[in-house]
Design an enzyme around this catalytic site. Structure first.
Site, PDB file in Angstrom:
ATOM      1  N   CYS A  94       0.802  -1.264  -0.253  1.00 14.49           N
ATOM      2  CA  CYS A  94      -0.141   0.089  -0.015  1.00 14.49           C
ATOM      3  C   CYS A  94       0.989   1.160   0.060  1.00 14.49           C
ATOM      4  CB  CYS A  94      -0.901  -0.248   1.097  1.00 14.49           C
ATOM      5  SG  CYS A  94      -2.559   0.779   0.850  1.00 14.49           S
ATOM      6  N   ARG A 128     -12.329   6.376  -1.257  1.00  6.18           N
ATOM      7  CA  ARG A 128     -11.546   5.588  -0.469  1.00  6.18           C
ATOM      8  C   ARG A 128     -11.686   3.944  -0.697  1.00  6.18           C
ATOM      9  NH1 ARG A 128      -7.598   6.975   2.732  1.00  6.18           N
ATOM     10  NH2 ARG A 128      -6.618   4.908   3.958  1.00  6.18           N
ATOM     11  N   HIS A 190      -3.305  -6.097   2.621  1.00  6.41           N
ATOM     12  CA  HIS A 190      -2.900  -6.218   3.792  1.00  6.41           C
ATOM     13  C   HIS A 190      -3.451  -7.320   4.506  1.00  6.41           C
ATOM     14  CE1 HIS A 190      -1.960  -1.724   4.553  1.00  6.41           C
ATOM     15  NE2 HIS A 190      -2.981  -1.591   3.763  1.00  6.41           N
TER      16      HIS A 190
HETATM   17  N1  GLN Z   1      -1.860   6.479   2.232  1.00  3.82           N
HETATM   18  C1  GLN Z   1      -2.217   5.857   1.234  1.00  3.82           C
HETATM   19  C2  GLN Z   1      -3.361   5.836   0.483  1.00  3.82           C
HETATM   20  O1  GLN Z   1      -4.567   6.138   1.295  1.00  3.82           O
HETATM   21  C3  GLN Z   1      -1.651   4.313   1.641  1.00  3.82           C
HETATM   22  C4  GLN Z   1      -2.781   3.589   2.530  1.00  3.82           C
HETATM   23  C5  GLN Z   1      -2.090   2.493   3.303  1.00  3.82           C
HETATM   24  O2  GLN Z   1      -1.089   2.370   3.502  1.00  3.82           O
HETATM   25  N2  GLN Z   1      -3.004   1.547   3.642  1.00  3.82           N
HETATM   26  O3  GLN Z   1      -3.499   5.569  -0.575  1.00  3.82           O
END
Ligand code: GLN
Length: 235
Positions: A94, A128, A190
């Protein structure tokens, strides 16, 4: 088998540890030790130099501010880039994937340079992505499973192949998931990803060892995978 200890570099767990991805280091270490190979995790913090001599490097996910801090630090430190140039495996999740790319555009509206180890750029999407993520991998057979939580949408260039094709969830945002160039892999999974996906863990270990590691039967992992894969499908 190697006669020396495999040293797994865990980069900046204090800023790239938000989503539990530091567990990937434990998974690799245990999978080596269970096969009789000495291994240790070497945490590298913002106050340490980044050695270029470790056997594998891991980057986890993190919030936007932490990601910028980590990218600035890793660009200046150069050890990771030198190791990758020598063919040492690198695995980023990520924020880690986005840092390994050439550029990422933060929600702050600012363009930041990445490390350029993956041919990929990231910009914020309108929504998101928060979901279980399932993908069909390009490099082995077992489906990839994990969860995603990111705003970034990633576009690969010609020098990076996808890690997989999205079956459920968002991934990069274009139907592909993750990026691979040589021995550098980035993913939105993840979980930690290497706990949920032993085939991915063993792919990285095959690059470290120079041969495929011997099979490891762990029935708990199969139960976890079946439960997670069916949980996503039944929604
Ligand atoms: N900040 C980054 C995004 O929102 C990575 C988020 C994360 O590592 N889960 O894309």
């Amino acid at each position: 088998m190697r006669d020396s200890t495999v040293r797994i570099g865990l980069l900046l767990p204090e800023v790239l540890g938000t989503y539990g991805d530091s567990g990937n280091a434990q998974v690799l270490c245990k999978r080596l030790q269970w096969r009789g190979q000495d291994a240790e995790v070497v945490p590298i913090s913002l106050s340490s130099p980044v050695p270029s001599t470790l056997d594998l490097y891991l980057l986890g996910g993190g919030e936007d501010g932490a990601q910028v801090l980590a990218a600035d630090f890793l660009r200046a430190a150069t050890g990771l880039r030198r190791a990758a140039a020598a063919g040492t495996p690198v695995f980023g999740v990520c924020a880690g994937l986005q840092i390994l790319g050439t550029r990422f555009h933060g929600v702050d509206g600012v363009d930041h340079s990445g490390l350029g180890l993956l041919d990929a750029t990231t910009k914020p999407a309108s929504r998101r992505a928060v979901s279980e993520l399932v993908a069909s991998p390009e490099l082995f057979d077992a489906p990839l499973t994990g969860f995603e939580n990111h705003q970034g949408e990633t576009t690969r260039g010609p020098d990076s192949a996808p890690l997989g094709r999205v079956v459920r969830g968002t991934g990069n945002g274009d139907g592909t998931e993750g990026a691979v160039t040589g021995h550098v892999i980035g993913t939105y999974l993840h979980g930690p990803a290497l706990a949920r996906n032993p085939a991915l863990a063993d792919l990285l270990l095959s690059w470290v060892l120079g041969h495929p590691p011997k099979p490891l039967e762990l029935s708990e992992v199969e139960v976890l995978r079946a439960e997670r894969l069916s949980a996503r499908r039944s929604r």
